[in-house]
Structures are given as structure tokens and as C-alpha cells.
Design an enzyme around this catalytic site. Structure first.
Site, short mmCIF file in Angstrom:
data_model
loop_
_atom_site.label_atom_id
_atom_site.label_comp_id
_atom_site.label_asym_id
_atom_site.label_seq_id
_atom_site.Cartn_x
_atom_site.Cartn_y
_atom_site.Cartn_z
N LYS A 97 9.42 3.17 -0.06
CA LYS A 97 8.40 3.10 0.94
C LYS A 97 8.07 4.42 1.31
O LYS A 97 8.83 5.25 2.05
CB LYS A 97 9.05 2.17 1.94
N ARG A 148 6.98 -12.13 -1.88
CA ARG A 148 6.67 -12.66 -0.66
C ARG A 148 5.85 -14.12 -0.82
O ARG A 148 5.27 -14.40 -1.93
CB ARG A 148 5.71 -11.71 -0.03
N ASP A 186 6.61 -11.29 9.65
CA ASP A 186 6.04 -10.45 8.85
C ASP A 186 5.53 -11.51 7.64
O ASP A 186 5.98 -12.60 7.75
CB ASP A 186 6.52 -9.24 8.21
N ASN A 187 4.97 -10.90 6.72
CA ASN A 187 4.68 -11.74 5.38
C ASN A 187 6.08 -12.12 4.71
O ASN A 187 6.64 -11.16 4.47
CB ASN A 187 3.68 -10.96 4.52
N GLY A 224 0.70 -1.16 -0.02
CA GLY A 224 -0.09 0.01 0.02
C GLY A 224 0.73 1.26 -0.03
O GLY A 224 0.34 2.47 -0.32
#
Length: 468
Positions: A48, A118, A191-192, A27
């Protein structure tokens, strides 16, 4: 748009706190493209916090300065500790005001990795039944990141499983390696996961302060699913989800024979625990100064020590750093070879023991076990009565200080430099970065006092959220 770039963002799915989320996605992360450096290493550059992407949903796609500083510093700290991680190339402050719990300064991190693919990218295509893109993604990953994978050729020495099973095997192995490092250094970051076994994203990450296996650093984790001690199990669960996601490809490769495919999946997943245990054991053996590693060291030496420091709530990093000061020999003399003496002081000369007197007493029984194991480690198979020389002691201490850091990125240190940066002083960010880039060096007395000390009372138990 950055001139010359062809930006894209990733869509992915995944499991958060045990529940499937069908659309997560980057996102606020935008990839600008790939570059190949002079050594032939491929890097994917990503911004980011630069703004909305197709997967921002109702968010603005921006990042605040505090979370950007944490990601920038921790990814570099992890790299210099030798923990598999993505990297941070640059941190850029912004004049933009970003609304979170309150108005905050914005920032952008330029981060890089060989790939930002990922597990969740595969889960997305599996969940939507998009077998065509699932296969394209798997083939791309193999071609670009696992070129050693080859389909079976029928030879005895060649691959015995299909290329998608081999892909699973390599992702499992890399993930187990990463989790082992997290556990050995007291890192919390679940995390993922990256398919390359790299630590990815630094939201509610934390290094352990007082050693507590059940500690939860994410203040949104009300059930403790991602507690420090749960990370190995979380890694295994993620591997099962990844195996499920690529199972259609493995079934297809097995000619539609589900039983045969299952027979390939199980061994690939089963290797996770053995790789994790072996790698973790070897890392911990080095942390306590052993040049050799036996499988029994985990149960006989390492786990008993961790039980003690958990009960005493000892600072994990400070303890292992100061353990190198333990002396096998009595005073500075040698053990006489004639008598093969095993007597000597058992009180460790530990900085942390001086700060917590109860630890010294609690450690006494373990120290005798430790001493015997160190002597066995020195003696080897042909020296029944080892000579404990000053040079051997110095060699062990040097090894221990090369794996047990003096400096880690603690929450209160991050908060200190964040507060300085929020009023325009970035010098402290750079000063802390300089120290974190040489974590195993003692540095100056001033650096030790400022960046290498224990956690102050006001910072104990500080937890973070995903936006921290």
C-alpha cells in the site's frame, strides 16, 4: 516490479455516505501474489503506497508516513486484541516526498490477508451487468475461502439452500461477528467491507476515548452516518447491498423463481441482527466478569451501565479495565453461609472513579444490580447461597483483565510516534508496537504512565480524515 511477483490491483464499486460510486478500486494498493505458510495458511501480500495502479484515477498512488504508521500499528493492535483484522507485515519509510496538504515523507506498508476481496468487487459486476464475472468471482470465493459450502444434495442432513445463498449466510455471519467486536472494544472503522469479516483499511479509524455512542471520528462525515452507534446499521446496509449484488446468482440457482429466491435471501439477512446481538452480549458479559451469559443481561445490566458511562463521558477502556477491581465481598471476608449476607461496601475501588468523583455516585444503583448478577453467576443452579472466596474473586478479575485491554492505540499516542518517525526516530514506533502486542498485560509502571493513561486535554476530540 518485485522479482517473481505477478502484481494486480482490485477494481470495486460501493456506497460512500449513502451514494453509489461506480468505480472505487485500489488506487494505491498492489497485490504481489499469494504465499502458503508452513501451516497451510494462504496469505495474499499487498503493498500500500507503492505507486499508481489502474484505479488511481487522478491520484499518485503513494501513501504518507503518518497514515502508514497508523495502519501498521492499528492492524497489529487489533489482531492482538482478538478483533478480526487484516495484518501488517512491514513498514518501510521512503525518501520520496508526497504532496498532500503539505509536503510529507512517503512510506509503504506491506500488509496481508487471506484475501482482499471486498463486497464492492461483487457490486461492481452487478452494477455493470457482468453476470459472467459475477459468477466467476462468487465461485472463486467459495472454492478458495468457503470450501465447506456444498450445493444441496437432497439429503435431510445436507445443505437446504443453494451455494450462493450459503455464501451470503457466511458473509453475513462473519460481518456480524466483526461488528460485535468493534462495538465491544470501542472501535470505529466503517469501510468497504471484506467478504471474510476482517477489518480492512485504517484511514479514519479510532478507538473511543470518553464513551459517546454518537461520536463521529471521520471529519469528512458531516451527517454522522458512520457514528459509533450507527456501525451495526451500516453493517446491515452493506449486507443488503451484497445480497442485492449476488441476487442474480441466487435467482438463477432457484430456476428463475424470484419468489423462491426472495425466500432464501430474507432468512440469510435476518440472521445478522441475532448473531450480532448474541456475540456482542457475550463479549460484554465477559468484559464485566460474567462466566455465564443470559439474553436479559444486555437490557438488565450492560445497557444501563453504558447509559451511565455515556452520561459521565467516562473513558471506555480505562473504565472496563478498572472494573475488575470491584469486590463482591465486604472487606476481604467471606459471606457467611449461615446468614447468606448480601451486605458490603458498594463503592467501587475504581481508578476511573477516583478521577471522576461524580461517577461513583452515579454508579451506586447499578452496582447493586451488578453485585446480584455476579452472585447469581457464581452460585449456578445448585448453590443458592454462594461462598465468595478470594480465589473466586481473583478468577473473575483474571478473566476481566484478559479481555479488557490496558493498552489501545489512541490518536495522541499515534501522533506522538508519528512525529518522532518524521524526524528519523523509529524507536518509538517499535516501542509502542511492543506494548500493543501485549495489550492485556499491565507492563511496567513506566509503560503504564506513557502508553496506558488517559487522553491529555490537547488530544481530546482529535478527528482524522481518510488520508490520516
Amino acid at each position: 516490479m518485485v522479482p517473481g511477483s505477478n502484481p494486480w490491483a482490485y477494481a470495486y464499486a460501493g456506497h460512500q455516505f449513502g451514494s453509489f460510486a461506480g468505480q472505487l478500486g485500489d488506487g494505491r494498493a498492489i497485490s504481489l501474489g499469494e504465499v502458503v505458510n508452513t501451516r497451510g495458511r494462504r496469505w495474499e501480500l499487498q503493498l500500500k503506497g507503492a505507486g499508481m495502479t489502474p484505479y488511481s484515477r487522478f491520484a499518485d498512488g503513494y501513501a504518507v508516513l503518518r497514515s502508514s504508521i497508523r495502519e501498521f500499528l492499528c492492524s497489529e493492535a487489533m489482531f492482538h486484541l482478538g478483533i478480526p483484522t487484516t495484518r501488517a507485515l512491514a513498514l518501510i519509510g521512503s525518501s520520496r516526498i508526497v504532496q498532500r496538504e503539505q509536503d510529507e515523507s512517503g512510506a509503504i506498508v506491506c500488509r496481508l490477508a487471506p484475501s482482499w476481496i471486498r463486497l464492492g468487487n461483487f457490486e461492481l459486476f452487478y452494477a455493470t451487468g457482468d453476470s459472467e464475472n459475477l459468477q466467476k468471482l462468487a465461485d472463486y470465493a467459495i472454492t478458495m475461502h468457503f470450501p465447506e459450502i456444498q450445493p444441496p444434495d437432497g439429503s435431510v442432513d445436507g445443505p437446504q439452500t443453494g451455494k450462493y445463498t450459503q455464501l451470503l449466510e457466511r458473509v453475513v455471519a462473519k460481518t456480524a461477528e466483526m461488528i460485535a467486536h468493534w462495538q465491544a472494544y470501542g472501535v470505529m472503522n466503517t469501510d468497504n467491507f471484506s467478504i471474510l469479516g476482517l477489518t480492512i483499511d485504517y484511514g479514519p479509524f479510532q478507538f473511543l476515548d470518553g464513551y459517546d455512542p454518537d461520536y463521529v471520528c471521520n471529519k469528512s462525515d458531516f451527517t454522522g452516518m458512520y457514528a459509533f452507534s450507527e456501525q451495526p446499521e451500516v453493517g446491515l446496509r452493506n449486507m443488503v447491498k451484497f445480497a442485492t449484488a449476488i441476487s442474480p446468482l441466487i435467482i438463477q440457482e432457484c430456476g428463475g423463481d424470484r419468489e423462491k429466491a426472495s425466500g432464501e435471501l430474507r432468512p440469510a439477512l435476518n440472521q445478522y441482527s441475532s448473531i450480532l446481538s448474541d456475540r456482542y452480549g457475550r463479549l460484554m458479559a465477559k468484559k464485566i466478569g460474567l462466566a455465564t451469559y443470559k439474553e436479559t443481561d444486555l437490557q438488565d445490566v450492560i445497557y444501563p451501565l453504558l447509559t451511565i458511562i455515556a452520561k459521565e463521558a467516562v473513558d471506555y477502556t480505562l473504565f472496563f479495565r478498572s472494573l475488575s477491581q470491584f469486590s463482591i465481598a465486604s472487606t476481604d471476608a467471606l459471606y457467611p453461609t449461615e446468614a447468606c449476607s448480601r451486605t458490603g461496601p458498594t463503592e467501587p475501588r475504581l481508578i476511573i472513579a477516583q478521577a471522576k468523583p461524580s461517577l461513583g455516585a452515579a454508579l451506586q444503583p447499578w452496582l447493586e444490580i451488578y453485585r446480584k448478577r455476579l452472585l447469581e453467576d457464581i452460585s449456578g443452579p445448585d448453590e443458592s447461597c454462594p461462598l465468595v472466596t478470594a480465589s473466586r474473586e481473583a478468577e473473575r478479575r483474571k478473566q476481566m483483565d484478559s479481555i479488557n485491554p490496558r493498552y489501545i492505540l489512541r490518536n495522541h499516542l499515534a501522533q506522538t510516534v508519528i512525529e518522532a518517525a518524521e524526524v528519523g526516530n523509529y524507536a518509538e514506533v517499535n516501542e509502542l508496537l511492543n506494548v500493543l502486542s501485549r495489550p492485556f498485560e499491565d507492563g511496567s509502571i513506566q509503560e503504564q504512565e506513557r502508553w496506558g493513561g488517559a487522553v491529555p486535554d490537547w488530544a481530546a476530540g482529535v478527528k482524522c480524515s481518510c488520508s490520516s
